[in-house]
Design a protein around this motif. Structure first.
Motif, short mmCIF file in Angstrom:
data_model
loop_
_atom_site.label_atom_id
_atom_site.label_comp_id
_atom_site.label_asym_id
_atom_site.label_seq_id
_atom_site.Cartn_x
_atom_site.Cartn_y
_atom_site.Cartn_z
N ARG A 1 15.72 48.23 42.44
CA ARG A 1 16.82 47.34 42.08
C ARG A 1 16.90 46.14 43.03
NH1 ARG A 1 21.98 48.81 40.02
NH2 ARG A 1 21.84 50.50 38.55
N ALA B 1 32.34 61.04 40.31
CA ALA B 1 33.47 60.96 39.37
C ALA B 1 32.99 61.26 37.95
CB ALA B 1 34.10 59.57 39.44
N PHE C 1 31.79 36.36 33.22
CA PHE C 1 30.76 37.40 33.26
C PHE C 1 30.82 38.29 32.02
CE2 PHE C 1 28.62 41.31 34.49
CZ PHE C 1 27.44 40.79 34.95
N ARG C 2 32.03 38.55 31.54
CA ARG C 2 32.18 39.44 30.38
C ARG C 2 31.65 38.78 29.09
NH1 ARG C 2 35.27 44.12 29.22
NH2 ARG C 2 35.47 44.32 26.97
N LEU D 1 39.40 55.57 44.77
CA LEU D 1 38.47 54.46 45.02
C LEU D 1 37.43 54.33 43.91
CD1 LEU D 1 37.86 52.28 47.15
CD2 LEU D 1 36.32 53.86 48.25
N ALA D 2 36.89 55.49 43.48
CA ALA D 2 35.90 55.46 42.39
C ALA D 2 36.54 54.89 41.13
CB ALA D 2 35.37 56.86 42.13
N LYS E 1 26.54 50.60 35.96
CA LYS E 1 26.76 51.07 37.33
C LYS E 1 25.99 50.20 38.31
CE LYS E 1 27.42 55.94 36.34
NZ LYS E 1 26.68 57.20 36.14
N VAL F 1 39.05 52.75 40.83
CA VAL F 1 39.26 51.30 40.93
C VAL F 1 37.97 50.57 40.54
CG1 VAL F 1 39.60 49.40 42.59
CG2 VAL F 1 41.09 51.41 42.68
N PHE F 2 36.85 51.01 41.11
CA PHE F 2 35.59 50.32 40.84
C PHE F 2 35.08 50.57 39.41
CE2 PHE F 2 35.63 49.71 45.38
CZ PHE F 2 35.16 48.41 45.49
N MET F 3 35.31 51.78 38.91
CA MET F 3 34.85 52.07 37.54
C MET F 3 35.63 51.21 36.53
SD MET F 3 34.35 56.14 37.91
CE MET F 3 33.66 56.65 36.36
N PHE G 1 34.59 42.29 47.19
CA PHE G 1 34.98 43.36 46.27
C PHE G 1 33.99 43.44 45.10
CE2 PHE G 1 37.36 44.59 42.42
CZ PHE G 1 37.72 45.88 42.79
N ALA H 1 29.98 45.73 32.90
CA ALA H 1 28.74 45.81 33.69
C ALA H 1 28.34 47.28 33.87
CB ALA H 1 28.98 45.18 35.05
N LEU I 1 30.07 57.64 44.80
CA LEU I 1 31.43 58.05 44.35
C LEU I 1 31.51 58.03 42.82
CD1 LEU I 1 33.86 56.20 46.82
CD2 LEU I 1 33.34 58.63 46.78
N THR I 2 30.93 56.99 42.21
CA THR I 2 30.95 56.86 40.75
C THR I 2 30.20 58.01 40.09
OG1 THR I 2 30.94 54.48 41.10
CG2 THR I 2 30.53 55.21 38.88
N ILE J 1 29.81 53.36 46.89
CA ILE J 1 30.57 53.26 45.63
C ILE J 1 29.77 53.89 44.49
CG2 ILE J 1 31.60 51.63 43.97
CD1 ILE J 1 33.11 51.82 46.70
N ARG J 2 28.44 53.67 44.49
CA ARG J 2 27.62 54.25 43.44
C ARG J 2 27.66 55.79 43.51
NH1 ARG J 2 23.09 53.30 40.00
NH2 ARG J 2 22.70 55.35 39.10
N ILE K 1 35.96 37.10 35.66
CA ILE K 1 35.83 38.21 34.71
C ILE K 1 35.47 37.67 33.32
CG2 ILE K 1 37.09 40.05 33.50
CD1 ILE K 1 38.62 40.55 36.14
N PHE L 1 37.10 48.32 37.19
CA PHE L 1 36.71 46.92 37.37
C PHE L 1 35.36 46.64 36.71
CE2 PHE L 1 34.69 43.49 39.86
CZ PHE L 1 35.56 42.47 39.51
N ARG L 2 34.40 47.56 36.89
CA ARG L 2 33.09 47.37 36.26
C ARG L 2 33.23 47.42 34.74
NH1 ARG L 2 29.16 45.32 39.26
NH2 ARG L 2 27.52 46.42 38.15
N GLY L 3 34.18 48.23 34.25
CA GLY L 3 34.46 48.29 32.82
C GLY L 3 34.98 46.95 32.31
N LEU L 4 35.88 46.33 33.09
CA LEU L 4 36.41 45.00 32.72
C LEU L 4 35.27 43.98 32.62
CD1 LEU L 4 39.63 44.30 34.84
CD2 LEU L 4 39.42 44.19 32.36
#
Lengths: 162, 159
Positions: free
Chosen positions: A118, A95, A29-30, B142-143, B157, B145-147, A78, B155, A91-92, A88-89, A26, B149-152
């Motif tokens: 992509r 959300a 990458f961050r 689930l969304a 989407k 958790v990934f959102m 993961f 990055a 779902l995002t 996951i995309r 993390i 993590f991507r925030g951390l």
């Protein structure tokens, strides 16, 4: 320390290694995004591996090394899911929308054109595919080998390629 | 070494049960949950029947990690990865190479997106309500958790 106490102590070392792996990945990458996601995962894995060996130098049992490698593999998956998984995309996107989306609205935000663009960009960046005179060619046969291995696994599990 | 041997042995036993179930009758819904059950009950049976294991904590943790590694890899075997499909199509085109438009003809919204929405519905991560797809509580979790993590990672989407 008793044998059992010793056991209970060293069973945690791969998990401490995993924690170091995650923190390193993390942070890299961050703060250094140009390193790239895949390289940050490899750096994190190496850091966690070194940490798990250093906790009890010389007495890392083979099973602990295997456990650390498996945990590292799960973490890689993961990270990869967040980066590439279509489910996951979707779902995002749902959300973010809050009140749901119709099929047309989902496709307006994420569609086959985006997915192809992509992935071609990623494959070209990683050298797995090359782009010459408007056409794509295989750059590195490693991905092709993975595709063949997955097809063989599918045949074994499902009896056919679905 | 002993825990490693028995852990791998139990994992292969679970794989045989998994293959037998999948070949005889492929589960229709929540295949990942069926898979988790197969691995869990094989472990229970292993702990009860295996007498020669020198360290049960090592054996159990190693087995659980092997099972987790397989379970996280399983979706890649079920759903065709677009990257691998692209590579296969490029390989098929041979020395002449492949044009992006040719890829677009074979990789459509139906195969790449709509099929995955179908998976989300069958895994109860999404439900349909008045023509709209809405997250279930499981999907929202689930969304999230990934959102986060991507925030951390700071990055954008993925996908």
């Amino acid at each position: 320390m008793t044998g059992m106490g010793h056991n209970v102590m060293y069973i945690f070392t791969p998990f401490i290694g995993l924690a170091a792996n995650i923190l390193m990945q993390i942070a890299v990458f961050r703060f250094f995004p140009r390193t790239g996601l895949l390289r940050s995962v490899f750096l994190g894995f190496a850091c966690g591996f070194a940490v798990s060996l250093l906790i009890k130098p010389g007495v890392a049992p083979v099973s602990n090394i295997a456990i650390y490698i498996l945990l590292g593999y799960c973490y890689f998956h993961f990270v990869n899911m967040g980066e590439t998984a279509r489910r996951i995309r979707i779902l995002t996107e749902l959300a973010d929308a809050g009140n749901g989306l119709s099929l047309g609205e989902i496709l307006g935000r994420y569609n086959s054109g985006d997915i192809i663009e992509r992935r071609l960009a990623r494959l070209v960046d990683n050298g797995q595919v090359t782009y010459k005179n408007g056409k794509y060619h295989i750059g590195n046969p490693a991905m092709l080998a993975i595709a063949s291995a997955l097809a063989a696994a599918k045949r074994l599990i499902f009896g056919r390629i679905e | 070494m002993n825990a490693l041997f028995y852990g791998i042995l139990t994992f292969f036993a679970a794989m045989l049960v998994h293959l037998a179930i999948w070949r005889i009758r492929l589960p229709g819904k929540n295949r990942a949950l069926v898979l988790v059950n197969v691995f869990f009950w094989t472990l229970v049976l292993g702990v009860i029947t295996l007498r020669g294991v020198s360290s049960y904590p090592d054996y159990i943790v190693l087995y659980c990690c092997l099972a987790a590694a397989y379970i996280v890899s399983y979706p890649a075997m079920e759903a065709d990865s677009p990257s691998l499909a692209i590579v296969r199509n490029i390989a098929k085109s041979g020395k002449s190479g492949l044009d992006k438009n040719e890829l677009r003809k074979v990789m459509t919204d139906d195969t790449l997106v709509v099929a995955r929405i179908g998976d989300l519905l069958s895994d109860d991560l999404v439900r349909m309500d008045s023509g709209k797809y809405i997250l279930t509580s499981k999907g929202r979790l689930l969304a999230g958790v990934f959102m986060r993590f991507r925030g951390l990672l700071n990055a954008p989407k993925g996908g």
